[in-house]
Design an enzyme around this catalytic site. Structure first.
Site, PDB file in Angstrom:
ATOM      1  N   LYS A  31       0.819  -1.217   0.000  1.00  0.00           N
ATOM      2  CA  LYS A  31       0.000   0.000   0.000  1.00  0.00           C
ATOM      3  C   LYS A  31       0.850   1.261   0.000  1.00  0.00           C
ATOM      4  CE  LYS A  31      -4.185  -2.144   1.492  1.00  0.00           C
ATOM      5  NZ  LYS A  31      -3.664  -3.540   1.636  1.00  0.00           N
TER       6      LYS A  31
HETATM    7  C1  LIG Z   1      -4.258  -4.647   0.981  1.00  0.00           C
HETATM    8  C2  LIG Z   1      -3.459  -5.882   0.866  1.00  0.00           C
HETATM    9  C3  LIG Z   1      -3.797  -6.911  -0.042  1.00  0.00           C
HETATM   10  C4  LIG Z   1      -5.035  -6.847  -0.922  1.00  0.00           C
HETATM   11  O1  LIG Z   1      -4.961  -5.857  -1.921  1.00  0.00           O
HETATM   12  P1  LIG Z   1      -6.272  -5.344  -2.656  1.00  0.00           P
HETATM   13  O2  LIG Z   1      -5.857  -4.171  -3.448  1.00  0.00           O
HETATM   14  O3  LIG Z   1      -7.242  -4.965  -1.551  1.00  0.00           O
HETATM   15  O4  LIG Z   1      -6.804  -6.463  -3.490  1.00  0.00           O
HETATM   16  C5  LIG Z   1      -2.967  -8.014  -0.128  1.00  0.00           C
HETATM   17  N1  LIG Z   1      -1.878  -8.140   0.661  1.00  0.00           N
HETATM   18  C6  LIG Z   1      -1.523  -7.188   1.556  1.00  0.00           C
HETATM   19  C7  LIG Z   1      -0.333  -7.396   2.412  1.00  0.00           C
HETATM   20  C8  LIG Z   1      -2.293  -6.019   1.693  1.00  0.00           C
HETATM   21  O5  LIG Z   1      -1.941  -5.079   2.581  1.00  0.00           O
END
Ligand SMILES: *Cc1c(COP(=O)(O)O)cnc(C)c1O
Length: 481
Positions: free
Chosen positions: A116
């Site tokens: 993120k």
């Molecule tokens: C947010 C997240 C995901 C999922 O990603 P999306 O964009 O919601 O599909 C997968 N792995 C980790 C570690 C995350 O923080």
């Protein structure tokens, strides 16, 4: 470039107008009116990436979608965001080979060790730029059970014009996650630990956001995963992954993406629609397999909170995939009326929709490259253990879901195409599961040594809307005085 709502009843807008907004006023999600086609520019983009690096590639791609920020300013924002100092390596998202034909692309070397950061760091700089340009301020209110909240705080710390009020369930995050968030001493970051569970936090955020007078008076906003700028930032690393694994634009690659809210893989969809030679986009879920069910059967059935399982890949524990509507819009050939019927009528009244009989669903794979698979706790442990024993590498539980699904997928024709699995977090964030799988603590990057003993800055509060409002009003009061 203008942006449209998937539900077709909102005025088209420019990038900087949707940057600070959430949902469109008609309840839809914003998408560009078309996807710029880059097929003939691939050699040039490859050269930019090779010779000038990730930030220059980001600028080249973002400028196809953003025409209301001067090029020099946008370039400066990209260069300030994607640095070795912030992301640990010159490559920003380095690719490493795990086994023949299978690669891992590291998206989790940013400040909070989860993917993120890739989008949130850009968002922080875009927000600061746009708020300064407008002479405005923003008070970001959010609820988190871990990843999103810390990525938002690290992106917004010290940013002019921005304050963050982040609610989290008191005592329920891992010690590492608490330390990451609560050790921030920046005066514009406010950690609020609510005496309750995550849903209580989310209910408070909703209640505050539904008070329109309060929301306007105190410039309340969010950084949720449906923000188009976040998605756009994520498009860039699909190109960076492709350029690292191929040496000619005639080659194709596939991606396996650990998925929850469908944000990450939706960026892959955008990259593919632009003409990046992606063969397949493999959606990997955990036991919360809403998306796997859709791609297997054509039925989209969001779960209730009570039916959403708590798993050992918690960042994928979602009940409804908030970005999924964007893909369905494209699947339906951008028919906003049909989309509105599905999401605003069928889904609320019936609890699911079923596209299994629709020829366009049957073309999901041939036309859009989508396919899927799911993973369980036992799969996760077995994969973490196997990758450790065979390759001496530690991977986090979310990435393990991806590797499990990618390996299952690589047979027959698919085995001939290089597969890149997106690494979405580093194992140290989920040490309990790593210990369960391997019997030892995962490696911890040196900069996180002793983080748990740093002084903490957090206010503990009852689950009370008015108390949270009072705190925001007190901190933000200076703006309106
Ligand atoms: C947010 C997240 C995901 C999922 O990603 P999306 O964009 O919601 O599909 C997968 N792995 C980790 C570690 C995350 O923080």
């Amino acid at each position: 470039m203008r942006y449209l709502s998937t539900r077709g009843h909102a005025d088209p807008k420019r990038f900087s107008d949707i940057l600070l907004e959430g949902l469109a006023p008609d309840g839809g999600l914003y998408l560009p009116e078309h996807y710029p086609q880059i097929k003939t520019q691939l050699p040039q983009l490859r050269r930019i990436y090779r010779e000038q690096g990730y930030a220059a590639l980001a600028h080249a791609l973002l400028s196809l979608y953003i025409d209301d920020i001067p090029a020099t300013d946008l370039r400066a924002i990209c260069e300030k965001t994607y640095t070795k100092a912030v992301f640990g390596t010159q490559a920003i998202t380095p690719v490493r080979q795990l086994e023949p034909g299978l690669w891992l692309q590291g998206l989790s070397n940013g400040p909070t060790l989860a993917f993120k950061d890739m989008a949130m760091q850009l968002l922080g700089n875009l927000f600061e730029y746009e708020l300064a340009r407008r002479g405005s301020v923003l008070n970001i209110l959010g609820a988190t059970s871990g990843d999103t909240g810390s990525a938002a705080e690290y992106a917004m710390r010290g940013k002019r014009g921005v304050r963050v009020f982040m609610l989290s369930p008191h005592g329920r995050m891992s010690p590492f996650q608490q330390a990451q968030m609560f050790s921030l001493q920046d005066p514009n970051i406010h950690n609020i630990a609510i005496e309750g569970v995550f849903d209580d936090c989310q209910d408070i955020v909703k209640a505050v956001s539904n008070d329109l007078a309060f929301k306007q008076q105190f410039h309340i906003g969010t950084v949720n995963s449906i923000n188009w700028a976040r998605l756009l930032a994520q498009v860039v690393y699909y190109f960076a992954g492709y350029f690292q694994v191929t040496d000619s634009d005639a080659q194709r690659v596939s991606f396996t993406v650990p998925s929850g809210n469908f944000g990450n893989v939706c960026a892959g969809h955008v990259a593919r629609q632009m003409g990046l030679p992606i063969a397949e986009l493999v959606v990997a879920t955990n036991e919360n397999d809403v998306l796997d069910e859709f791609f297997r059967t054509g039925i989209y059935r969001p779960r209730s909170a009570a039916d959403t399982l708590e798993t050992s890949s918690p960042s994928m524990d979602i009940s409804k995939a908030s970005n999924f509507e964007r893909f369905v819009f494209d699947l339906l050939d951008r028919d906003a009326n049909a989309l509105r019927t599905l999401f605003a009528q069928t889904l609320p009244t019936q609890g699911y929709f079923d596209l299994s009989g629709d020829a366009r669903f049957q073309q999901c794979r041939s036309r859009f490259g989508f396919t899927s698979g799911a993973s369980t706790h036992a799969d996760r442990l077995a994969t973490i253990r196997d990758v450790w024993q065979q390759h001496g590498q530690e991977i986090d539980p979310h990435t393990a879901d991806g590797v499990k699904v990618a390996r299952a997928h690589r047979s027959g024709d698919a085995a001939a195409v290089p597969m890149i699995v997106l690494e979405t977090a580093l194992p140290v964030k989920f040490s309990a599961t790593l210990v369960e799988a391997l019997g030892h603590e995962p490696a911890r990057p040196a900069r996180f040594d002793g983080i748990e003993s740093l002084p903490k800055r957090v206010t503990v509060m009852p689950a009370d809307v008015q108390a949270v409002k009072n705190l925001i009003a007190q901190q933000a009061g200076a703006d309106t005085a």
